[in-house]
Design a protein around this motif. Structure first.
Motif, PDB file in Angstrom:
ATOM      1  N   ASP A 222       5.614  10.553  16.476  1.00  6.78           N
ATOM      2  CA  ASP A 222       6.792  11.316  16.910  1.00  6.78           C
ATOM      3  C   ASP A 222       7.175  12.393  15.905  1.00  6.78           C
ATOM      4  OD1 ASP A 222       6.994   9.701  19.206  1.00  6.78           O
ATOM      5  OD2 ASP A 222       8.190   8.214  18.107  1.00  6.78           O
ATOM      6  N   GLY A 223       6.158  13.052  15.333  1.00  7.74           N
ATOM      7  CA  GLY A 223       6.429  14.158  14.428  1.00  7.74           C
ATOM      8  C   GLY A 223       6.918  13.743  13.058  1.00  7.74           C
ATOM      9  N   GLU A 224       6.768  12.468  12.726  1.00  8.36           N
ATOM     10  CA  GLU A 224       7.214  11.981  11.425  1.00  8.36           C
ATOM     11  C   GLU A 224       6.076  11.249  10.721  1.00  8.36           C
ATOM     12  OE1 GLU A 224      11.956  11.175  12.285  1.00  8.36           O
ATOM     13  OE2 GLU A 224      10.533   9.502  12.392  1.00  8.36           O
ATOM     14  N   VAL A 225       6.137  11.275   9.379  1.00  5.26           N
ATOM     15  CA  VAL A 225       5.205  10.519   8.552  1.00  5.26           C
ATOM     16  C   VAL A 225       6.007   9.489   7.782  1.00  5.26           C
ATOM     17  CG1 VAL A 225       3.520  10.623   6.675  1.00  5.26           C
ATOM     18  CG2 VAL A 225       3.671  12.516   8.310  1.00  5.26           C
ATOM     19  N   TRP A 226       5.566   8.225   7.858  1.00  4.60           N
ATOM     20  CA  TRP A 226       6.242   7.153   7.125  1.00  4.60           C
ATOM     21  C   TRP A 226       5.264   6.512   6.156  1.00  4.60           C
ATOM     22  CZ3 TRP A 226      11.328   6.085   7.148  1.00  4.60           C
ATOM     23  CH2 TRP A 226      12.096   6.694   8.145  1.00  4.60           C
ATOM     24  N   LEU A 227       5.721   6.383   4.904  1.00  3.92           N
ATOM     25  CA  LEU A 227       4.909   5.777   3.865  1.00  3.92           C
ATOM     26  C   LEU A 227       5.478   4.421   3.497  1.00  3.92           C
ATOM     27  CD1 LEU A 227       4.447   8.819   1.433  1.00  3.92           C
ATOM     28  CD2 LEU A 227       3.019   8.176   3.400  1.00  3.92           C
ATOM     29  N   GLY A 228       4.611   3.394   3.426  1.00  9.22           N
ATOM     30  CA  GLY A 228       4.998   2.108   2.860  1.00  9.22           C
ATOM     31  C   GLY A 228       4.706   2.137   1.369  1.00  9.22           C
ATOM     32  N   VAL A 229       5.681   1.798   0.561  1.00 12.62           N
ATOM     33  CA  VAL A 229       5.559   1.953  -0.891  1.00 12.62           C
ATOM     34  C   VAL A 229       5.937   0.647  -1.584  1.00 12.62           C
ATOM     35  CG1 VAL A 229       6.271   3.300  -2.909  1.00 12.62           C
ATOM     36  CG2 VAL A 229       6.192   4.385  -0.653  1.00 12.62           C
ATOM     37  N   THR A 230       5.111   0.213  -2.529  1.00 15.95           N
ATOM     38  CA  THR A 230       5.403  -0.974  -3.337  1.00 15.95           C
ATOM     39  C   THR A 230       5.534  -0.585  -4.810  1.00 15.95           C
ATOM     40  OG1 THR A 230       3.046  -1.476  -3.600  1.00 15.95           O
ATOM     41  CG2 THR A 230       4.194  -2.500  -1.743  1.00 15.95           C
ATOM     42  N   ASP A 231       5.815  -1.576  -5.635  1.00 11.48           N
ATOM     43  CA  ASP A 231       5.951  -1.389  -7.095  1.00 11.48           C
ATOM     44  C   ASP A 231       7.092  -0.429  -7.431  1.00 11.48           C
ATOM     45  OD1 ASP A 231       3.773  -3.095  -7.625  1.00 11.48           O
ATOM     46  OD2 ASP A 231       2.351  -1.444  -7.389  1.00 11.48           O
ATOM     47  N   THR A 232       8.211  -0.590  -6.733  1.00  7.27           N
ATOM     48  CA  THR A 232       9.408   0.184  -7.049  1.00  7.27           C
ATOM     49  C   THR A 232      10.406  -0.705  -7.777  1.00  7.27           C
ATOM     50  OG1 THR A 232      10.469  -0.329  -4.932  1.00  7.27           O
ATOM     51  CG2 THR A 232       9.081   1.650  -5.028  1.00  7.27           C
ATOM     52  N   ILE A 258      15.162   7.151  -1.055  1.00  8.10           N
ATOM     53  CA  ILE A 258      15.351   5.724  -0.803  1.00  8.10           C
ATOM     54  C   ILE A 258      15.438   4.981  -2.133  1.00  8.10           C
ATOM     55  CG2 ILE A 258      14.366   3.642   0.247  1.00  8.10           C
ATOM     56  CD1 ILE A 258      15.243   5.681   2.292  1.00  8.10           C
ATOM     57  N   ASP A 259      16.396   4.062  -2.229  1.00  7.29           N
ATOM     58  CA  ASP A 259      16.495   3.218  -3.429  1.00  7.29           C
ATOM     59  C   ASP A 259      15.315   2.263  -3.498  1.00  7.29           C
ATOM     60  OD1 ASP A 259      18.962   4.302  -4.249  1.00  7.29           O
ATOM     61  OD2 ASP A 259      20.054   2.948  -2.910  1.00  7.29           O
ATOM     62  N   GLY A 260      14.856   1.998  -4.722  1.00  6.80           N
ATOM     63  CA  GLY A 260      13.765   1.072  -4.926  1.00  6.80           C
ATOM     64  C   GLY A 260      14.185  -0.364  -4.678  1.00  6.80           C
ATOM     65  N   GLY A 261      13.219  -1.255  -4.693  1.00  7.83           N
ATOM     66  CA  GLY A 261      13.489  -2.659  -4.452  1.00  7.83           C
ATOM     67  C   GLY A 261      12.983  -3.524  -5.590  1.00  7.83           C
ATOM     68  N   ASN A 262      13.013  -4.807  -5.370  1.00  2.00           N
ATOM     69  CA  ASN A 262      12.553  -5.784  -6.361  1.00  2.00           C
ATOM     70  C   ASN A 262      11.189  -6.339  -5.978  1.00  2.00           C
ATOM     71  OD1 ASN A 262      14.527  -6.091  -8.507  1.00  2.00           O
ATOM     72  ND2 ASN A 262      15.940  -6.748  -6.902  1.00  2.00           N
ATOM     73  N   GLY A 263      10.217  -5.464  -5.882  1.00  2.00           N
ATOM     74  CA  GLY A 263       8.867  -5.911  -5.595  1.00  2.00           C
ATOM     75  C   GLY A 263       8.459  -5.801  -4.141  1.00  2.00           C
ATOM     76  N   GLY A 264       9.416  -5.776  -3.219  1.00  6.03           N
ATOM     77  CA  GLY A 264       9.089  -5.654  -1.806  1.00  6.03           C
ATOM     78  C   GLY A 264       8.748  -4.221  -1.427  1.00  6.03           C
ATOM     79  N   GLU A 265       8.214  -4.061  -0.229  1.00  7.61           N
ATOM     80  CA  GLU A 265       7.833  -2.733   0.248  1.00  7.61           C
ATOM     81  C   GLU A 265       9.053  -1.982   0.766  1.00  7.61           C
ATOM     82  OE1 GLU A 265       3.981  -1.479   2.636  1.00  7.61           O
ATOM     83  OE2 GLU A 265       5.563  -2.032   4.052  1.00  7.61           O
ATOM     84  N   ILE A 266       9.127  -0.692   0.447  1.00  6.57           N
ATOM     85  CA  ILE A 266      10.137   0.187   1.016  1.00  6.57           C
ATOM     86  C   ILE A 266       9.426   1.235   1.862  1.00  6.57           C
ATOM     87  CG2 ILE A 266      11.717  -0.155  -0.918  1.00  6.57           C
ATOM     88  CD1 ILE A 266      10.954   2.660  -1.894  1.00  6.57           C
ATOM     89  N   ALA A 267      10.150   1.875   2.773  1.00  8.77           N
ATOM     90  CA  ALA A 267       9.579   2.899   3.650  1.00  8.77           C
ATOM     91  C   ALA A 267      10.297   4.223   3.396  1.00  8.77           C
ATOM     92  CB  ALA A 267       9.706   2.484   5.106  1.00  8.77           C
ATOM     93  N   ILE A 268       9.516   5.279   3.215  1.00  8.88           N
ATOM     94  CA  ILE A 268      10.065   6.618   3.001  1.00  8.88           C
ATOM     95  C   ILE A 268       9.447   7.545   4.039  1.00  8.88           C
ATOM     96  CG2 ILE A 268      10.462   8.492   1.371  1.00  8.88           C
ATOM     97  CD1 ILE A 268       9.914   6.610  -0.898  1.00  8.88           C
TER      98      ILE A 268
END
Length: 285
Positions: A222-232, A258-268
């Protein structure tokens, strides 16, 4: 025992006894105790020019004699091992640091007296703009910081003066690390001068052991790119830089922060386009 070791033990193990609540109903300790006081006239500002939010943090810091505070790491610790972040508290109100008084027992002050006390404005805002606050009287995060010019002053230590300060319309605020008295007053120091307004324009450093964020997933729809990110980490916010080639990555003005997390994956997420074919995740400035 070596002096530096003794100082560290005092700071780390006895700091809970360093700050005493100053209220009319409290029995004051020895007349030789020292009272430190700081405030700002405002308006104090973040690096983007906006006025500090209510509940933002100011920190009382200490450095060896003749040294200037070296600054903060993003996790709230001092950059220099010789410096100490004595405490931080959510002292911002109406764009300034309210008048804040700290009573230091004579024994502790004797060890610290040859050092340099200072106050700092600390930008702890999360991605949503709300201050992250403190835990155990330490900032939960530091984006940027600024040193208060005019700094920390010694206030009169007589019981009558302290009682006068507490009873002349000043209100006691919430306590931190054994009891911090926050007295909302004029902001002037006891010698009749006032510190200058402060801007948190110094970027915090990254702690040496901080992990590098890793992109573990990518989704285009839908015209968007989403990245799954770890190690934040939770004391940083993250964003995307992108480009048409790996060597031409630039600030992506459509990227979320996006604020980082405690080891879990975040999406940007960001917008899909021909100019966004390669991606990297970095700290949001």
């Amino acid at each position: 025992m070596h002096n530096s070791t003794f100082l560290t033990i005092l700071i780390m193990k006895k700091i809970a006894g360093l700050i005493c609540l100053l209220m009319v109903s409290v029995a004051f300790s020895g007349m030789d105790d020292k009272v430190l006081r700081f405030s700002t006239p405002g308006p104090d500002r973040y690096a983007d020019g906006s006025v500090v939010a209510d509940g933002e943090c100011y920190a009382l810091v200490w450095s060896p004699k003749g040294k200037t505070f070296s600054g903060f790491n993003a996790d709230g610790t001092p950059v220099s091992s010789s410096d100490f972040v004595v405490l931080a508290a959510p002292l911002a109100q109406n764009g300034r640091c309210i008048d804040s008084i700290f009573q230091v027992p004579a024994e502790e002050y004797e060890v610290l007296k040859n050092g340099e006390w200072a106050a700092c404005l600390v930008d702890t805002r999360m991605a949503n703009g709300v201050p992250a606050g403190v835990r155990d009287s330490m900032p939960l995060r530091v984006n940027r910081w600024g040193l208060v010019k005019g700094g920390v002053k010694e206030a009169p230590t007589s019981i009558s003066n302290l009682r006068l300060a507490a009873s002349s319309g000043a209100s006691a605020g919430s306590s931190a690390k054994g009891g911090t008295s926050l007295l909302s007053a004029t902001g002037e120091t006891d010698d009749g001068t006032a510190p200058q307004s402060v801007c948190a324009n110094n970027a915090s450093a990254l702690p040496p052991s901080i992990p590098t964020p890793s992109i573990t997933a990518i989704e285009v729809s839908d015209g968007e790119v989403w990245l799954g990110v770890t190690d934040t980490v939770p004391y940083l916010s993250y964003t995307i830089i992108s480009g048409s080639e790996p060597g031409t990555l630039k600030t992506d003005y459509f990227s979320e922060v996006i604020d980082g997390g405690n080891g879990g994956e975040i999406a940007i997420g960001t917008v899909q386009s021909a100019n966004r074919r390669f991606f990297k995740v970095k700290r949001a400035e």
